[in-house]
Design a protein around this motif. Structure first.
Motif, short mmCIF file in Angstrom:
data_model
loop_
_atom_site.label_atom_id
_atom_site.label_comp_id
_atom_site.label_asym_id
_atom_site.label_seq_id
_atom_site.Cartn_x
_atom_site.Cartn_y
_atom_site.Cartn_z
N THR A 59 0.83 -1.21 0.00
CA THR A 59 0.00 0.00 0.00
C THR A 59 0.86 1.25 0.00
O THR A 59 0.56 2.23 -0.70
CB THR A 59 -0.94 0.00 1.23
OG1 THR A 59 -1.77 -1.16 1.18
CG2 THR A 59 -1.81 1.24 1.24
N VAL A 60 1.93 1.25 0.79
CA VAL A 60 2.84 2.40 0.83
C VAL A 60 3.49 2.60 -0.53
O VAL A 60 3.65 3.74 -1.00
CB VAL A 60 3.91 2.20 1.93
CG1 VAL A 60 5.00 3.26 1.81
CG2 VAL A 60 3.26 2.27 3.31
N ALA A 187 -3.12 2.48 4.43
CA ALA A 187 -1.75 2.34 4.92
C ALA A 187 -1.70 2.52 6.44
O ALA A 187 -1.01 1.78 7.14
CB ALA A 187 -0.84 3.37 4.24
#
Length: 257
Positions: A59-60, A187
């Motif tokens: 996600t990051v 995140a």
């Protein structure tokens, strides 16, 4: 024992989960079943913690790809992320104490409504036209973070799609902006839930780290595709993913699979 074949399959599913999740969310419905099937006998909380490592880093990676190219409304999205982070931690704590069998039917009903509304509204998510006053967006963001943050820590699958739909339907964002906003909130929820699982020693690191690397590759590719092809591409993939969720959960609810 974690064999090379098992690890390779887990990495493949992590890559696919990252690719889908970067665009429309829902990577958990690819990655978590793979963990459950390929690592039988491992406690479910440990599988959840292992999956959170992969999900967080992927996600990051997607968020970094969106950064600078998709403007975010930080008061709303930041508030949603902060509140969601707190309630994701709480959801992770109670994951083993509440009757999880009650959740799939509820999630199935919500997904059917979401799919029907998105099919019906052909222009849904095609135009970025925030409909809430700027002064009220943080309050709506806090409410969104409370509900979906807890859900992500406790159950999780479909979280990204629920966030995407909320940012489009409630806030009036286009699908591309909503996808980037959902990545930020997701995140934070992944990070706080992972903090709990890590603190309690419920992470299988030998699987988590290679899966995370695969998820990062998939997430980066997914974000690139979303940016290149725009909101129409995201809308189509969103409908396909929600339809897949409905089929999977419908089978689980009605046939026990």
């Amino acid at each position: 024992m974690l064999t090379a074949t098992t690890l390779a399959l887990l990495c493949l599913f992590a890559f696919l989960a990252g690719l889908i999740d970067a665009v429309v969310g829902g990577g958990g419905l690819i990655q978590l079943p793979a963990l459950l099937v390929l690592l039988p006998g491992v406690p479910v909380p440990t599988l959840l913690g292992t999956g959170k490592v992969s999900s967080l880093l992927g996600t990051v990676a997607a968020l970094r790809r969106y950064a600078g190219q998709v403007p975010l409304r930080w008061r709303a999205v930041g508030t949603a992320a902060a509140v969601a982070g707190v309630f994701s931690f709480l959801g992770a704590r109670v994951v083993s104490k509440l009757p999880q069998e009650l959740l799939p039917p509820l999630v199935l009903g919500l997904l059917v409504l979401i799919a029907a509304y998105t099919f019906w509204r052909k222009d849904f998510g095609s135009i970025h036209a925030p409909r809430l006053p700027a002064s009220r967006e943080p309050y709506y963001g806090a409410a969104l973070g409370l509900v979906l943050g807890f859900y992500d820590g406790f159950f999780g699958p479909g979280m990204g799609s629920f966030l995407l739909f909320a940012f489009v339907g409630l806030f009036g964002y286009d699908f591309l902006t909503a996808s980037a906003s959902a990545k930020l909130v997701n995140a934070v929820t992944n990070l706080t839930a992972l903090g709990y699982f890590g603190y309690t020693g419920q992470i299988l690191w030998m699987a988590a780290l290679p899966m995370a690397a695969s998820n990062i590759v998939g997430s980066t590719l997914g974000a690139h595709l979303a940016l290149r092809h725009g909101t129409g591409f995201v809308r189509v993939l969103f409908l396909l993913m929600v339809s897949a969720f409905i089929l999977k959960l419908g089978w689980q609810v009605f046939f026990g699979g």
